[in-house]
Design an enzyme around this catalytic site. Structure first.
Site, PDB file in Angstrom:
ATOM      1  N   CYS A 137       0.833  -1.206   0.000  1.00 36.56           N
ATOM      2  CA  CYS A 137       0.000   0.000   0.000  1.00 36.56           C
ATOM      3  C   CYS A 137       0.859   1.245   0.000  1.00 36.56           C
ATOM      4  O   CYS A 137       0.360   2.360  -0.087  1.00 36.56           O
ATOM      5  CB  CYS A 137      -0.914   0.040   1.215  1.00 36.56           C
ATOM      6  SG  CYS A 137      -1.896  -1.425   1.407  1.00 36.56           S
ATOM      7  N   CYS A 146      -3.183   8.546   6.698  1.00 37.33           N
ATOM      8  CA  CYS A 146      -1.775   8.546   7.101  1.00 37.33           C
ATOM      9  C   CYS A 146      -1.649   8.821   8.593  1.00 37.33           C
ATOM     10  O   CYS A 146      -0.783   8.255   9.264  1.00 37.33           O
ATOM     11  CB  CYS A 146      -0.987   9.583   6.313  1.00 37.33           C
ATOM     12  SG  CYS A 146      -1.446   9.712   4.583  1.00 37.33           S
ATOM     13  N   ASP A 165       2.852   2.199   2.589  1.00 37.04           N
ATOM     14  CA  ASP A 165       3.113   2.789   3.893  1.00 37.04           C
ATOM     15  C   ASP A 165       3.361   1.731   4.958  1.00 37.04           C
ATOM     16  O   ASP A 165       2.610   0.781   5.095  1.00 37.04           O
ATOM     17  CB  ASP A 165       1.979   3.734   4.315  1.00 37.04           C
ATOM     18  CG  ASP A 165       0.621   3.170   3.965  1.00 37.04           C
ATOM     19  OD1 ASP A 165       0.403   1.968   4.176  1.00 37.04           O
ATOM     20  OD2 ASP A 165      -0.218   3.940   3.479  1.00 37.04           O
ATOM     21  N   CYS A 192       4.365   8.494   2.603  1.00 36.38           N
ATOM     22  CA  CYS A 192       4.313   9.823   2.009  1.00 36.38           C
ATOM     23  C   CYS A 192       4.685  10.867   3.060  1.00 36.38           C
ATOM     24  O   CYS A 192       4.879  10.551   4.229  1.00 36.38           O
ATOM     25  CB  CYS A 192       2.920  10.088   1.478  1.00 36.38           C
ATOM     26  SG  CYS A 192       1.727  10.267   2.806  1.00 36.38           S
TER      27      CYS A 192
HETATM   28  S1  FES Z   1       0.501   6.917   3.915  1.00 30.56           S
HETATM   29 FE1  FES Z   1      -0.868   6.534   2.321  1.00 30.56          FE
HETATM   30  S2  FES Z   1      -0.856   8.408   1.302  1.00 30.56           S
HETATM   31 FE2  FES Z   1       0.047   8.838   3.156  1.00 30.56          FE
END
Ligand code: FES
Ligand code: PLP
Lengths: 123, 379
Positions: free
Chosen positions: A38, A107, A40, A63
């Site tokens: 995914c 997030c 993350d 991100c």
């Molecule tokens: S962790 Fe998925 S977009 Fe930020």
């Protein structure tokens, strides 16, 4: 429009200068959430002293919002009582960052999830 | 310093284009359909621009249908062919097309069309034989892009065109990223989409090349402009801007050298993969993946230092999906997310070491933050 135009100053600050980043070799509790597929993965390490969280460190693959949320979360728990840290939710993390673009809210969920998992891992 | 490395997303309008467009705005502002002198003036600019563009393309000026850009041209090609060939209900396209083709095909699916998607190899290249195998008696059209927007791979469109010709099906190519960059013989291509803002012209203008004899129906109805194929008052400033942009010479060799220098520099970083083909690649594309970090983070770190790149494709990044193009070429998960695309313009020339140095610095910084490290030692 890219989603990142909506990042607040606090997000940029914590992203560019992450606090408490790194590892605790002899951590008392570790929580990992997320999935590389995914995009993350968050790992939170805690060190406790009595009923207090004496140290916290994180490692994040993700991100800018994920990195900033991780960093902000650590500043929220460091030095706190475990009982207080247990109450920290993703809303607290997002609020501390000002605000996150809607598609980036997950997030901050990850940061709170990893923290709670690490607390659950405490002996 | 500002180094803009996102020319596949859009380009800065060339100064000579901006000047010309401004002139048209102020002097030849008439409606090209008006009969008075102001209209006639605009009309003559339109006619001239159409001829110049046709000359550049190597076609008849009647074969150029001006549109609002790549998205509309792709829609017009696919959706415009359908009603003229009602018994053909099958479309062949590729898995690496731009969303403006993929989503249009999906939309056709709702109207009873069957869509087949040809895959790509590890360099992102479509297999011509695979395309041939997918063509059926009821195939309306094959649509395969000229140059991929993410990894810059140049597709064998001339060969695909040949196969389509042999089989008697229409062939459309989305040349938005290839036009004026990579030579293309239109001999066996029936329809070709082009967009102005990728080549130094303004946003919101482009055209569809429609080979003489190819019958399509309009998707926008109204005043009957563009031979009835695209109604709406002609965007004369934009169209003249597009014609002017084709006059500007670009030093492709120089940019290609820069590209190769950057790629060579990046290859020295640990845990790196260059995505796409080195042989069949547009001269200004670099697509690179770094193990264990995430592309958006890297992009934003570079942004702070005045280096502007993109993650995957500009439109996909906001939808928070990993790149379907990188997935299609079989990139590994921890690399898919750590990719950035750089599409170079002339301002990079001489700054290659700076760019590579900054990327290395940021990658190292992000890797310090990332939990994925150990595996790197085994690389
Ligand atoms: S962790 Fe998925 S977009 Fe930020
Ligand atoms: C391959 C490709 N096709 C189509 C488009 C859409 O073009 P436009 O922005 O002119 O609608 C783009 C631009 O993003 C593209 O890269």
């Amino acid at each position: 429009m890219g989603s990142n135009c909506d990042y607040t100053k606090a997000v940029f600050d914590h992203f560019q200068n992450p606090r408490n980043m790194g590892e605790i070799e002899d951590a008392d509790g570790v929580g990992t959430v997320g999935n590389p597929s995914c995009g993350d993965v968050l790992k939170v390490m805690l060190k406790v002293d009595g009923d207090k969280i004496s140290d916290v460190k994180f490692q994040t693959f993700g991100c800018a919002a994920a990195i900033a949320s991780s960093s902000m979360m650590t500043t929220l728990v460091k030095g706190k009582k475990i009982s207080e840290a247990k109450k920290i939710t993703n809303k607290d993390v997002a609020a501390a960052l000002g605000q996150l673009p809607p598609i980036k809210v997950h997030c901050s969920n990850l940061a709170a999830d990893a923290l709670q998992k690490a607390i659950g891992d405490l002996k | 310093m500002r180094i803009y490395l996102d020319n596949a997303a859009t380009t800065k309008v060339y100064p000579e284009v901006a000047k010309k467009v401004n002139e048209i705005f102020l002097k030849s502002y008439g409606n090209a359909s008006s009969l008075h002198s102001v209209g006639r003036e605009a009309r003559s600019e339109l006619v001239k621009a159409r001829e110049e563009i046709a000359k550049f393309v190597g076609c008849d000026s009647k074969e150029i249908v001006f549109t609002s850009g790549g998205t509309e041209s792709n829609n017009l090609a696919i959706r415009g062919l359908a009603p003229m060939n009602p018994d053909k209900k099958h479309i062949v396209t590729s898995v690496v097309e731009h969303p403006s083709v993929l989503e249009t095909c999906k939309y056709m699916g709702k109207w009873g069309y069957e869509i087949d998607y040809v895959g790509v190899d590890s360099e992102g290249i479509v297999d011509v034989k695979e395309v041939e195998k997918l063509i059926r008696d009821d195939t309306l059209l094959v649509s395969v892009m000229h140059v991929n927007n993410e990894i810059g791979t140049v597709q064998p469109v001339e060969e695909i065109g040949k196969v389509c010709k042999k089989k008697g099906v229409y062939f459309h190519t989305d040349a938005v990223q290839g036009f004026s960059k990579v030579d293309l013989d239109l001999g066996n291509i029936d329809l070709m989409s082009v967009s102005g803002h990728k080549i130094g012209a303004p946003k919101g203008v482009g055209f569809l090349y429609v080979k003489n004899g190819t019958k399509i129906s309009p998707i926008l109805n109204g005043g009957g402009q563009e031979n009835g194929l695209r109604s709406g008052t002609e965007n004369v400033p934009g169209i003249v801007g597009l014609a002017t942009a084709l006059d500007v010479s670009v030093d492709k060799k120089k940019i290609k050298k820069s590209r190769d220098k950057i790629i060579a520099g990046l290859k020295k970083i640990k845990g790196v993969k260059i995505n796409g083909s080195m042989k069949n690649r547009v001269y200004n594309n670099v697509n690179v993946s770094f193990y264990g970090i995430e592309g958006e983070s890297l992009m934003l770190m570079l942004d702070k230092d005045g280096i502007y790149v993109s993650t995957g494709s500009a439109c996909a990044s906001t939808k928070l999906k990993e790149s379907y193009v990188l997935k299609a070429i079989g990139a590994e998960e921890l690399y898919v997310h750590g990719s950035i695309r750089m599409t170079l313009g002339e301002d990079v020339v001489g700054n290659e070491d700076f760019v590579v140095g900054k990327i290395e610095e940021k990658v190292n910084k992000l890797r310090k933050i990332s939990p994925f490290k150990l595996e790197l030692e085994n690389e």
